[in-house]
Scaffold this motif. Sequence first.
Motif, short mmCIF file in Angstrom:
data_model
loop_
_atom_site.label_atom_id
_atom_site.label_comp_id
_atom_site.label_asym_id
_atom_site.label_seq_id
_atom_site.Cartn_x
_atom_site.Cartn_y
_atom_site.Cartn_z
N ASN A 118 -11.49 26.63 4.62
CA ASN A 118 -10.31 27.07 3.89
C ASN A 118 -10.34 26.39 2.53
OD1 ASN A 118 -7.55 27.15 2.85
ND2 ASN A 118 -6.98 27.96 4.85
N LEU A 119 -10.24 27.17 1.47
CA LEU A 119 -10.36 26.62 0.11
C LEU A 119 -9.23 25.65 -0.22
CD1 LEU A 119 -11.50 29.84 -1.77
CD2 LEU A 119 -12.91 27.85 -1.17
N ILE A 120 -8.07 25.85 0.39
CA ILE A 120 -6.96 24.95 0.11
C ILE A 120 -7.23 23.56 0.69
CG2 ILE A 120 -4.47 24.58 0.36
CD1 ILE A 120 -5.38 26.89 -1.53
N ASP A 121 -7.97 23.51 1.80
CA ASP A 121 -8.37 22.20 2.32
C ASP A 121 -9.25 21.47 1.30
OD1 ASP A 121 -7.03 22.70 4.70
OD2 ASP A 121 -8.84 23.40 5.75
N SER A 122 -10.13 22.22 0.67
CA SER A 122 -10.99 21.64 -0.36
C SER A 122 -10.15 21.14 -1.54
CB SER A 122 -12.00 22.69 -0.84
OG SER A 122 -12.89 22.14 -1.78
N VAL A 123 -9.19 21.95 -1.96
CA VAL A 123 -8.29 21.54 -3.05
C VAL A 123 -7.54 20.26 -2.68
CG1 VAL A 123 -6.23 22.19 -4.35
CG2 VAL A 123 -8.02 23.89 -3.96
N ASN A 124 -7.06 20.20 -1.46
CA ASN A 124 -6.30 19.01 -1.03
C ASN A 124 -7.18 17.77 -0.99
OD1 ASN A 124 -3.82 20.32 -0.78
ND2 ASN A 124 -4.22 20.93 1.34
N ARG A 125 -8.43 17.91 -0.60
CA ARG A 125 -9.33 16.75 -0.62
C ARG A 125 -9.54 16.26 -2.06
NH1 ARG A 125 -11.89 19.77 3.57
NH2 ARG A 125 -13.36 20.75 2.12
N LEU A 126 -9.66 17.19 -2.98
CA LEU A 126 -9.83 16.80 -4.39
C LEU A 126 -8.58 16.13 -4.93
CD1 LEU A 126 -11.65 20.04 -5.58
CD2 LEU A 126 -12.67 17.76 -5.43
N LEU A 127 -7.41 16.60 -4.51
CA LEU A 127 -6.15 15.95 -4.90
C LEU A 127 -6.09 14.53 -4.34
CD1 LEU A 127 -3.67 18.92 -4.39
CD2 LEU A 127 -4.12 17.79 -6.57
N ASP A 128 -6.43 14.40 -3.07
CA ASP A 128 -6.37 13.09 -2.42
C ASP A 128 -7.33 12.10 -3.07
OD1 ASP A 128 -4.48 14.04 -0.65
OD2 ASP A 128 -5.92 14.41 0.97
N SER A 129 -8.45 12.60 -3.57
CA SER A 129 -9.45 11.73 -4.19
C SER A 129 -9.06 11.32 -5.61
CB SER A 129 -10.81 12.44 -4.26
OG SER A 129 -10.79 13.49 -5.23
N GLY A 130 -8.10 12.01 -6.20
CA GLY A 130 -7.69 11.73 -7.57
C GLY A 130 -8.53 12.42 -8.62
N LEU A 131 -9.51 13.23 -8.19
CA LEU A 131 -10.34 13.95 -9.16
C LEU A 131 -9.55 15.02 -9.89
CD1 LEU A 131 -13.65 14.28 -7.11
CD2 LEU A 131 -13.41 13.16 -9.34
N ILE A 132 -8.56 15.61 -9.24
CA ILE A 132 -7.67 16.56 -9.89
C ILE A 132 -6.23 16.12 -9.65
CG2 ILE A 132 -9.31 18.46 -9.61
CD1 ILE A 132 -7.45 19.56 -7.38
N VAL A 133 -5.31 16.69 -10.43
CA VAL A 133 -3.88 16.40 -10.29
C VAL A 133 -3.15 17.73 -10.09
CG1 VAL A 133 -3.98 14.28 -11.65
CG2 VAL A 133 -3.54 16.47 -12.80
N PRO A 134 -1.93 17.69 -9.54
CA PRO A 134 -1.23 18.94 -9.24
C PRO A 134 -1.10 19.90 -10.42
CG PRO A 134 -0.14 17.12 -8.14
CD PRO A 134 -1.21 16.51 -9.00
N SER A 135 -0.93 19.36 -11.63
CA SER A 135 -0.76 20.25 -12.79
C SER A 135 -2.01 21.07 -13.08
CB SER A 135 -0.38 19.44 -14.04
OG SER A 135 -1.38 18.49 -14.34
N ASP A 136 -3.18 20.61 -12.60
CA ASP A 136 -4.42 21.38 -12.80
C ASP A 136 -4.36 22.73 -12.10
OD1 ASP A 136 -5.71 19.36 -14.27
OD2 ASP A 136 -6.50 18.41 -12.46
N ILE A 137 -3.61 22.81 -11.02
CA ILE A 137 -3.64 24.02 -10.18
C ILE A 137 -2.30 24.75 -10.17
CG2 ILE A 137 -5.54 23.27 -8.72
CD1 ILE A 137 -3.45 22.36 -6.67
N ASP A 138 -1.41 24.43 -11.12
CA ASP A 138 -0.13 25.13 -11.21
C ASP A 138 -0.35 26.64 -11.34
OD1 ASP A 138 1.44 22.91 -10.97
OD2 ASP A 138 1.88 22.71 -13.11
N ASN A 139 0.45 27.42 -10.63
CA ASN A 139 0.43 28.88 -10.73
C ASN A 139 -1.00 29.43 -10.61
OD1 ASN A 139 1.34 31.51 -10.99
ND2 ASN A 139 1.56 31.40 -13.22
N SER A 140 -1.74 28.93 -9.62
CA SER A 140 -3.14 29.33 -9.47
C SER A 140 -3.38 29.94 -8.10
CB SER A 140 -4.07 28.12 -9.66
OG SER A 140 -3.91 27.56 -10.95
N LEU A 141 -4.43 30.75 -8.02
CA LEU A 141 -4.80 31.43 -6.78
C LEU A 141 -6.26 31.17 -6.49
CD1 LEU A 141 -3.74 33.52 -4.63
CD2 LEU A 141 -4.73 35.29 -6.09
N PHE A 142 -6.58 30.95 -5.20
CA PHE A 142 -7.96 30.70 -4.78
C PHE A 142 -8.37 31.77 -3.78
CE2 PHE A 142 -6.36 26.79 -6.38
CZ PHE A 142 -7.44 26.14 -6.96
#
Length: 229
Positions: A118-142
């Motif tokens: 699931n791509l959202i699991d991947s996104v959440n791992r990146l958030l947890d790692s600090g490599l991305i922040v929530p504003s990076d994915i605002d109003n976005s679709l995967f």
Amino acid sequence: MHARTDSELTRLLIPLAGKHKYDSINARFKNTRDLSAFWRIKFNSMDLTISDYLDDAPDEVLLEFCESMIMAANGKKIPPMPVYKEWVTRDRFVYEKRKLFLKRSKNLSRSEQGTTYNLIDSVNRLLDSGLIVPSDIDNSLFSWTDRPNYRKVGYCSPLVRLVAISSALDSPNVPENVLDYVVYHEILHLRQGYRPFQRSHDAQFRAMERLYPDKKECDRFLMDLKKLN
């Protein structure tokens, strides 16, 4: 704002014809997946075709965009286009035009859930790692693609804030960190935002990409995957 006709667009551009020393500019809208523009110059007239993503844009947005295309057609440097960029980066524009993009895309599952990942699991791992922040994915679709592509394993449309990942990576044979790396790469394009006529993979982008801990290992895996397919 109603959707303009081709004749309305042509009338709007009459002042630009005189300003840029053309006898006439004939303009039309065209259904396109991506926001784009095309032109042809014959003698002292120009035919200008622009994406129908802009058929409901305010006059000032269309005039700024079309004048920039005229300048590009004449080999001049394209100006920043602040009015145009402000309009096309509004949440309402992104949401409405993304529906058109999805409708015109022929290889998207429109789902973040794959067979293995699931791509959202991947996104959440990146958030947890600090490599991305929530504003990076605002109003976005995967979304996964329907068919696997081994050469282009991901793409991003910053304009409609959509990330698509090749279903070639939706496999138990693909390590989780490789998938996360590709998702991270595409989210960096979301972070950059919509930047028409600018290089996507510039030095700043490459510096951010190198922050991924397993980058070299993941690049090798993706290269081998491409060679095997």
